[in-house]
Structure formats: structure tokens, C-alpha cells
Design a protein around this motif. Structure first.
Motif, PDB file in Angstrom:
ATOM      1  N   GLN A   1     -31.955  16.221 -36.967  1.00 31.75           N
ATOM      2  CA  GLN A   1     -32.838  15.082 -36.703  1.00 31.75           C
ATOM      3  C   GLN A   1     -33.865  15.437 -35.632  1.00 31.75           C
ATOM      4  OE1 GLN A   1     -32.946  12.006 -38.401  1.00 31.75           O
ATOM      5  NE2 GLN A   1     -34.884  12.036 -37.284  1.00 31.75           N
ATOM      6  N   SER A   2     -33.443  16.202 -34.622  1.00 31.53           N
ATOM      7  CA  SER A   2     -34.367  16.612 -33.575  1.00 31.53           C
ATOM      8  C   SER A   2     -35.471  17.502 -34.143  1.00 31.53           C
ATOM      9  CB  SER A   2     -33.608  17.353 -32.466  1.00 31.53           C
ATOM     10  OG  SER A   2     -34.465  17.713 -31.416  1.00 31.53           O
ATOM     11  N   TYR A   3     -35.086  18.412 -35.033  1.00 29.30           N
ATOM     12  CA  TYR A   3     -36.085  19.262 -35.691  1.00 29.30           C
ATOM     13  C   TYR A   3     -37.025  18.422 -36.553  1.00 29.30           C
ATOM     14  CZ  TYR A   3     -34.940  24.099 -34.554  1.00 29.30           C
ATOM     15  OH  TYR A   3     -34.814  25.295 -33.915  1.00 29.30           O
ATOM     16  N   SER A   4     -36.458  17.460 -37.257  1.00 26.42           N
ATOM     17  CA  SER A   4     -37.287  16.609 -38.110  1.00 26.42           C
ATOM     18  C   SER A   4     -38.326  15.854 -37.285  1.00 26.42           C
ATOM     19  CB  SER A   4     -36.401  15.619 -38.873  1.00 26.42           C
ATOM     20  OG  SER A   4     -37.186  14.773 -39.690  1.00 26.42           O
ATOM     21  N   ASP A   5     -37.913  15.317 -36.143  1.00 25.49           N
ATOM     22  CA  ASP A   5     -38.858  14.606 -35.269  1.00 25.49           C
ATOM     23  C   ASP A   5     -39.994  15.536 -34.839  1.00 25.49           C
ATOM     24  OD1 ASP A   5     -37.221  12.412 -35.487  1.00 25.49           O
ATOM     25  OD2 ASP A   5     -36.250  12.688 -33.535  1.00 25.49           O
ATOM     26  N   GLU A   6     -39.616  16.773 -34.458  1.00 22.86           N
ATOM     27  CA  GLU A   6     -40.627  17.727 -33.991  1.00 22.86           C
ATOM     28  C   GLU A   6     -41.588  18.106 -35.119  1.00 22.86           C
ATOM     29  OE1 GLU A   6     -42.621  20.579 -31.555  1.00 22.86           O
ATOM     30  OE2 GLU A   6     -41.249  18.929 -31.060  1.00 22.86           O
TER      31      GLU A   6
ATOM     32  N   PRO B   1     -40.609   8.322 -42.035  1.00 22.13           N
ATOM     33  CA  PRO B   1     -39.879   7.548 -43.033  1.00 22.13           C
ATOM     34  C   PRO B   1     -38.409   7.474 -42.686  1.00 22.13           C
ATOM     35  CG  PRO B   1     -40.220   9.768 -43.821  1.00 22.13           C
ATOM     36  CD  PRO B   1     -40.968   9.661 -42.521  1.00 22.13           C
ATOM     37  N   PRO B   2     -37.707   6.456 -43.143  1.00 25.23           N
ATOM     38  CA  PRO B   2     -36.260   6.418 -42.915  1.00 25.23           C
ATOM     39  C   PRO B   2     -35.588   7.572 -43.638  1.00 25.23           C
ATOM     40  CG  PRO B   2     -36.920   4.735 -44.492  1.00 25.23           C
ATOM     41  CD  PRO B   2     -38.188   5.310 -43.932  1.00 25.23           C
ATOM     42  N   VAL B   3     -34.568   8.138 -43.004  1.00 26.38           N
ATOM     43  CA  VAL B   3     -33.842   9.236 -43.622  1.00 26.38           C
ATOM     44  C   VAL B   3     -32.926   8.684 -44.708  1.00 26.38           C
ATOM     45  CG1 VAL B   3     -32.219  11.124 -43.237  1.00 26.38           C
ATOM     46  CG2 VAL B   3     -33.934  10.570 -41.495  1.00 26.38           C
TER      47      VAL B   3
ATOM     48  N   ASP C   1     -40.879  27.123 -33.260  1.00 29.42           N
ATOM     49  CA  ASP C   1     -42.218  27.703 -33.334  1.00 29.42           C
ATOM     50  C   ASP C   1     -42.269  28.852 -34.329  1.00 29.42           C
ATOM     51  OD1 ASP C   1     -43.039  25.917 -31.447  1.00 29.42           O
ATOM     52  OD2 ASP C   1     -43.205  27.357 -29.808  1.00 29.42           O
ATOM     53  N   ARG C   2     -41.214  29.686 -34.339  1.00 29.38           N
ATOM     54  CA  ARG C   2     -41.187  30.814 -35.270  1.00 29.38           C
ATOM     55  C   ARG C   2     -41.123  30.310 -36.707  1.00 29.38           C
ATOM     56  NH1 ARG C   2     -42.662  35.052 -36.745  1.00 29.38           N
ATOM     57  NH2 ARG C   2     -44.136  34.317 -35.198  1.00 29.38           N
ATOM     58  N   LEU C   3     -40.304  29.292 -36.934  1.00 25.71           N
ATOM     59  CA  LEU C   3     -40.201  28.717 -38.274  1.00 25.71           C
ATOM     60  C   LEU C   3     -41.560  28.182 -38.734  1.00 25.71           C
ATOM     61  CD1 LEU C   3     -37.405  26.340 -39.488  1.00 25.71           C
ATOM     62  CD2 LEU C   3     -39.759  25.712 -39.818  1.00 25.71           C
ATOM     63  N   TRP C   4     -42.218  27.411 -37.847  1.00 29.35           N
ATOM     64  CA  TRP C   4     -43.520  26.824 -38.166  1.00 29.35           C
ATOM     65  C   TRP C   4     -44.552  27.914 -38.452  1.00 29.35           C
ATOM     66  CZ3 TRP C   4     -45.190  21.809 -38.807  1.00 29.35           C
ATOM     67  CH2 TRP C   4     -46.569  21.586 -38.774  1.00 29.35           C
TER      68      TRP C   4
ATOM     69  N   ARG D   1     -40.489  21.234 -44.219  1.00 26.36           N
ATOM     70  CA  ARG D   1     -39.457  20.192 -44.249  1.00 26.36           C
ATOM     71  C   ARG D   1     -38.204  20.686 -44.964  1.00 26.36           C
ATOM     72  NH1 ARG D   1     -44.035  15.785 -45.739  1.00 26.36           N
ATOM     73  NH2 ARG D   1     -44.136  14.656 -43.760  1.00 26.36           N
ATOM     74  N   GLU D   2     -38.431  21.457 -46.023  1.00 26.19           N
ATOM     75  CA  GLU D   2     -37.289  21.971 -46.780  1.00 26.19           C
ATOM     76  C   GLU D   2     -36.468  22.937 -45.935  1.00 26.19           C
ATOM     77  OE1 GLU D   2     -34.803  22.306 -50.089  1.00 26.19           O
ATOM     78  OE2 GLU D   2     -36.481  20.930 -49.763  1.00 26.19           O
ATOM     79  N   ARG D   3     -37.160  23.725 -45.100  1.00 23.79           N
ATOM     80  CA  ARG D   3     -36.448  24.723 -44.301  1.00 23.79           C
ATOM     81  C   ARG D   3     -35.424  24.080 -43.371  1.00 23.79           C
ATOM     82  NH1 ARG D   3     -39.076  29.531 -43.161  1.00 23.79           N
ATOM     83  NH2 ARG D   3     -37.190  30.058 -41.983  1.00 23.79           N
ATOM     84  N   ILE D   4     -35.748  22.957 -42.753  1.00 22.36           N
ATOM     85  CA  ILE D   4     -34.852  22.389 -41.741  1.00 22.36           C
ATOM     86  C   ILE D   4     -33.701  21.608 -42.348  1.00 22.36           C
ATOM     87  CG2 ILE D   4     -36.713  22.316 -40.053  1.00 22.36           C
ATOM     88  CD1 ILE D   4     -36.848  19.304 -40.434  1.00 22.36           C
ATOM     89  N   ARG D   5     -33.724  21.413 -43.665  1.00 16.85           N
ATOM     90  CA  ARG D   5     -32.617  20.695 -44.306  1.00 16.85           C
ATOM     91  C   ARG D   5     -31.315  21.472 -44.236  1.00 16.85           C
ATOM     92  NH1 ARG D   5     -33.302  19.456 -50.087  1.00 16.85           N
ATOM     93  NH2 ARG D   5     -31.355  18.373 -49.716  1.00 16.85           N
ATOM     94  N   VAL D   6     -31.396  22.797 -44.005  1.00 12.28           N
ATOM     95  CA  VAL D   6     -30.170  23.604 -44.000  1.00 12.28           C
ATOM     96  C   VAL D   6     -29.390  23.465 -42.698  1.00 12.28           C
ATOM     97  CG1 VAL D   6     -31.259  25.271 -45.535  1.00 12.28           C
ATOM     98  CG2 VAL D   6     -31.239  25.705 -43.072  1.00 12.28           C
ATOM     99  N   ILE D   7     -29.968  22.849 -41.665  1.00  7.48           N
ATOM    100  CA  ILE D   7     -29.273  22.716 -40.385  1.00  7.48           C
ATOM    101  C   ILE D   7     -28.079  21.785 -40.568  1.00  7.48           C
ATOM    102  CG2 ILE D   7     -29.485  22.009 -37.976  1.00  7.48           C
ATOM    103  CD1 ILE D   7     -32.491  22.569 -38.199  1.00  7.48           C
TER     104      ILE D   7
END
Length: 616
Positions: A404-409, A444-446, A365-368, A391-397
Motif C-alpha cells: 500500500q505504501s508503494y501504491s501511494d508513492e 481509487p479504492p483498492v 526509484d530504481r523500479l520507476w 502498477r503491475e510491478r508492485i502487485r508482487v509485494i
């Protein structure tokens, strides 16, 4: 103390990893190996792999990795020597006695700590004299009880540049050890002065409660308002959390630990029964986040409601993202403008603050919210830019499961923002990077990091000029390799000749870590790289990046190099990490595990390094 390698090897041979894991969790045999529940994250199915014949464990879910000694240290909260002594008892072995040199070094550390504690007791006494009246009055006006003042060992440093030195001389303490302990500063002219003067003092302890440094608050308009002891053999501010010793037991029992911004916030919260800690004048570091996770899985970050406090919270979010593992994260409290934990607890009491704790928002939520409030999202172009950023932010995980869980959310939230499609007649249309059909949006497929398209993009991005700038920066500033050497060791350059030069630089500096820029240049020219080095360090190449020039400061060069390597090398490192993980899962050899862990560390380092510069 340093123990003989032969003793350590025999200890590992006698006490298997599985025997120690089996004391905590049931073991399931899998061929010649074992699997069990992992104690380092919330594990619902066995994910910890134990390979006794190679002497290590590894969890592919959270990344925990180590040998039997590390397992005992981290599961039981022991120091290295405490774990050694416990394992030696299991194995029926006697721990070797320390050497005279090791004993001297340990005694020196103990001596420094004893001197700092002696100074702390003196500062405490000054608070209760007429000299410390102003400090004691300030603490009482802030609502602190006598019990709290004593519990946190608060004190007063007189506004006299020699007061502590005179007191310590009377105790037989020489000025040189006071300087080494960070209590006294030696100036260029040889004169000395007490480091803390005219300040309320907040002793800083290690996790066991031993005083190792001080924070000081000046009264009135003096600057700086807060001052910490300098780094010493005892104290490294990026690794220590203020108040941890006092908060650890209560936090462990309650499952709650607040990360506040300052000393008074920590003390005010502790006084109403809420365990709290604070970083020491900087944003949270990776070491501090790891320390928090040893106590509770989801500490709550609660910085002041002003702009600076919210920037600090955003940096904490940035630092934590690459480190997230299943079950371990941060939560956040957004305070009203002008409020801090101290003011809130004095006004609303502990119940009011606990209500805020219950409503703490998760990291996602804070990131969003951080990206959503960066600018308006009222046009298609602005929404698209917002979606790209988040989307770019969560790539660093680094942990693929969490990512993947973050991407789904994130994709679900993006879908909820899209305009209604009820009036569309085509039955299905492209929805950004996914597909909307028959009332359902499909992400989309990863794209695998090692795919041809991904590889082509990385290789194009890592152009020859950028490779040259990376090497030029390192040649002009070889001290950067102390921190970034491992990252550059994993970052293979696309240009074969430049990549060979990269390896030469790493080999030279590993053999002679104290080389300066001139010395490194001479070594490279002696190896036949004169023309290449002259080209790299020429005006044309350096015109593209000021941070690569010799005139750049260490901080400027560091920030520029990290940003460039992160921008153009992240994809390459991600691809290498994915391949290394696949190989490690198949082979389970220590060498392949080490390569995988090294790549993971290198990737984490470049994704958070730029924000580290902001905090220093």
C-alpha cells in the motif's frame, strides 16, 4: 544432529516463547496472549503476537513466525544446536548425545571442510613460489596490499591437472574425498583432474569464516574468465555471499553493506574500509537477500555500469520486491558506464565512493527508472502503458502494508506526470484509475482480492486449456514438483475434475518422489484416468505450449510452468492468502498460521521464479 522429538517437545514446554521475548522487549498481556515490539523490523508499536499455549509467535506486520527455538536462533544469530544448548541451560535440561550415525555424518562434514582448508593453505603457498609469480604480480598490480592478500587468503592454482592431487596424496588425502569436496573433477572415462588450474584463487567461506569452496580467475584470454567450485555438501552457490565473514562485523557496526558484482570489487572496497559482499556469478537469490537483511536493513546494490551489470541490478530488484517488509529493502548505486567499485576506489579513494553511497537511490526509484527508460512516454498511449507496467510491478509485494505504501508513492508520481487541469471547466474528471476533483487527486479504492469482480477475472483467466497445460507439464516433468509442489498444492483449479487429478498427482509423487514421467502416467492410468491423461498428453493439447512437451528441457518446462502459473493463478492465490490471513488473525491457531505462511510462500515463489531462470 537429529534430536529426539520428545526432548524438543519438552524443551518447548519448559521455556515459553514469552519468557525469551520478554528478555528483549516489554510484554503487554492481551487475554491469554502477549504482544510486544517485534525485533525483526523497525517496530514503533507492539505488533509481535505471542501465543504461549500454542508455542509460537507471529508478527502480522513483517510476517516473522516461529517457535521459541527459531526466535533464539534469529535474534541472537545462533545455529540450531547453539540455540538448543542455550535453551537447555535455561530449562535445566541435558542435551541428548548424538547417535553414531549422526556423529559419522558430522565428522564427514568436518572432514570435508578440513580438506578444503588444507587445499586452501597449499594454494596460498603456491602464490609465493615461482609457479605463482604471475598471480602475485596480478594482485599487486590491482593495488592489493600484502595484508589484504593474507586477510582474504588469496592463492594460486598451478596449470597442472594433477598438482593438487599429488600434494594432497602426500598429506594422506584420498582422491574420492577431493572429488566430494569439489576440488577434483572425475571424468566419464574415470580419469581425474584438478578442478582449478592456472588461476588466481579466491577462497569462499561460510558466514563464520570457514573455507568451503573457491572462485578462480584465469589470467590472459582463457575461458571462462571466472570459475566457481561446483556445489558440494559444503557449498551451495545460491546461498553464499563472498566476503560476508570479513564484512559482517564492520557492516553491523556501520549499518552499511555494499553488494558488489565480483571478488575484486569486494576486496578493493574492504581495503578502503567499506564492508562489501558479492553473489557468486548469479543475480542475488532470495536466500542471499535474506542473509543480507540479517546484517543490515538496507544493503546497497552496486553492480557494474555496463548493460550486464544493470540487468543484474534489475533482477535484484525483481527478487527483493515480493520479500519486502517494513524497514527492510535494498538501495542502488548506478555507476557510470565502464566503471566498477574497484576502478572507482582506486581513482577517487574511499571518500569518493562514500559520496555515492550517501546518494544511493531507494528501490522504488530504481523500479520507476527501469520502467520509465524502457521506452518513450511522450504520448497518452505510451504514458498509459508505462503507468500500467509500474502498477503491475508492485502487485508482487506480499506484505500488504508495504504494498500500500508503494501504491501511494507510485500514484503520487503518476499524478505529477498528468497534464495540467487548470483549464478544465467540469470541476472534476476521471484521472486514470482515480478521481481528480477540486484540485485534489484521490486514488481509487483498492479492490479486495476476494471481491466478485476479482474472482470472475481470475476464473475466466484460468481457462480449461491453461489448466490442462499445467497438468500436462507436471506429468511430463514430475521433477518440477521438487520445487513447485507446494505452489501447485495451493493452486486450486476451476475445473473440478482436473482439480481432482491435480490432487492425485500430488499424492502419488509425495508417496514416491522418484517417479519419472512414465511411472507417474502408469499410476494415473491405473487409477482410471487413462482417457484424461491421453487427452492431456495428446498433440492437440500440447500444440499450445512447447514447454509442456516431453522433449522440453527441465529449464524450459520450469520457466514455462512458472510463467503460466504466475500469469493465471496469481489472483487466485492472492484471494486465498487474504482470506487465510483474516482467519489466522481471528483464530491464532498453528494450523491456520501454517496455511497462511504456505500461501505466502507459494505466491512469492511464482512471482520471482521466472527471473531465477535468467540467473542460472
Amino acid at each position: 544432529m537429529a534430536l529426539p522429538q520428545g526432548f524438543l517437545d519438552e524443551l518447548r514446554d519448559r521455556v515459553s516463547v514469552s519468557s525469551m521475548v520478554g528478555r528483549r522487549h516489554a510484554l503487554i498481556r492481551k487475554g491469554r496472549e502477549f504482544v510486544s515490539l517485534c525485533p525483526f523490523h523497525s517496530d514503533s508499536k507492539p505488533s509481535l503476537n505471542i501465543v504461549d499455549d500454542k508455542g509460537f509467535y507471529h508478527c502480522f506486520a513483517c510476517g516473522a513466525h516461529g517457535d521459541v527455538i527459531k526466535f533464539v536462533m534469529e535474534t541472537e544469530g545462533l545455529s540450531f544446536m547453539e540455540a538448543i544448548e542455550q535453551l537447555a541451560g535455561v530449562a535445566g535440561m541435558e542435551v541428548p548425545k548424538e547417535t553414531p550415525e549422526e556423529r559419522q555424518r558430522a565428522e564427514r562434514t568436518r572432514s570435508l571442510q578440513e580438506v578444503v582448508d588444507l587445499a586452501c593453505r597449499w594454494y596460498e603457498r603456491q602464490l609465493r613460489t615461482s609457479i605463482g609469480d604471475a598471480g602475485l604480480r596480478y594482485l599487486r598490480e590491482r593495488g592489493l596490499t600484502e595484508e589484504t592478500i593474507a586477510r582474504f587468503r588469496l592463492g594460486w592454482a598451478p596449470d597442472d591437472r594433477k598438482a593438487l592431487q599429488r600434494a594432497m596424496k602426500a598429506e594422506g588425502v584420498e582422491v574420492d574425498i577431493l572429488v566430494e569436496a569439489g576440488l577434483v573433477k572425475r571424468y566419464d572415462d574415470g580419469e581425474t583432474g584438478d578442478y582449478m588450474r592456472g588461476r588466481v584463487l579466491f577462497p569462499i567461506t561460510d558466514r563464520r569464516g570457514k573455507v568451503i569452496a573457491f572462485g578462480g580467475r584465469v589470467l590472459g584470454d582463457g575461458q571462462p574468465k571466472y570459475l566457481n567450485s561446483p556445489d558440494t555438501p559444503l557449498f551451495h552457490k545460491g546461498r553464499v555471499l563472498y566476503g560476508l565473514a570479513q564484512a559482517r562485523e564492520a557492516a553491523h557496526k556501520s549499518g552499511t553493506l555494499v553488494v558488489a558484482e565480483g571478488y575484486m570489487d569486494v576486496i578493493a572496497l574492504a581495503q578502503v574500509g567499506i564492508p562489501s559482499v558479492a553473489p557468486l556469478g548469479t543475480a542475488l537469490t532470495e536466500d542471499q537477500i535474506a542473509e543480507l537483511w540479517k546484517v543490515v536493513p538496507e544493503p546497497v546494490v552496486c553492480f557494474d555500469g555496463d548493460t550486464a551489470g544493470q540487468r543484474a541490478a534489475a533482477r535484484a530488484c525483481d527478487r527483493a520486491l515480493p520479500m519486502l517488509t517494513p524497514g527492510h529493502s535494498l538501495r542502488f548505486i548506478v555507476l557510470p558506464e565502464g566503471e566498477d567499485p574497484d576502478s572507482l576506489t582506486r581513482r577517487d579513494g574511499p571518500s569518493g565512493f562514500r559520496r555515492l553511497l550517501e546518494a544511493a537511490e531507494p528501490l522504488v526509484d530504481r523500479l520507476w527508472a527501469t520502467e520509465a527508460t524502457a521506452g518513450p512516454v511522450d504520448t497518452p498511449e505510451r504514458r498509459a502503458d508505462f503507468w500500467r507496467r509500474v502498477r503491475e510491478r508492485i502487485r508482487v509485494i506480499a506484505d500488504r502494508t508495504v504494498q500500500q505504501s508503494y501504491s501511494d508513492e507510485i500514484e503520487a508520481r503518476i499524478e505529477a506526470m498528468r497534464p495540467s487541469r487548470q483549464n478544465r471547466s467540469d470541476g472534476g474528471r476521471s484521472a486514470g484509475r482515480g478521481t481528480f476533483r477540486d484540485g485534489k487527486w484521490t486514488p481509487p479504492p483498492v479492490e479486495p482480492p476476494g471481491s466478485r469482480a476479482s474472482r470472475a477475472r481470475v476464473d475466466t483467466a484460468l481457462g480449461q486449456r491453461q489448466q490442462q497445460i499445467i497438468l500436462a507439464t507436471v506429468i511430463h516433468h514430475p521433477g518440477l514438483l521438487d520445487e513447485l509442489g507446494e505452489t501447485l498444492a495451493h493452486l486450486e483449479l476451476g475445473d473440478q475434475f482436473l482439480d481432482k487429478l491435480r490432487r492425485e498427482i500430488l499424492e502419488i509423487t509425495e508417496a514416491d518422489p522418484d517417479l519419472d514421467a512414465a511411472g507417474l502416467t502408469d499410476h494415473l492410468k491405473a487409477l482410471g484416468y487413462s482417457d484424461t491423461v491421453n487427452g492431456l498428453l495428446g498433440a492437440e493439447a500440447l500444440s499450445h505450449a512447447a514447454f509442456a512437451r516431453p522433449s522440453a528441457t527441465h529449464s524450459e518446462a520450469r520457466a514455462g510452468l512458472i510463467e503460466l502459473v504466475a500469469r493465471v493463478g496469481r489472483g487466485r492465490l492472492e484471494r486465498q492468502l487474504a482470506e487465510a490471513r483474516r482467519i489466522a488473525e481471528e483464530s491464532m491457531t498453528e494450523a491456520d498460521m501454517d496455511r497462511m505462511m504456505g500461501l505466502r510462500k507459494a505466491l512469492q515463489q511464482i512471482t520471482v521464479g521466472a527471473s531465477l531462470e535468467d540467473a542460472e
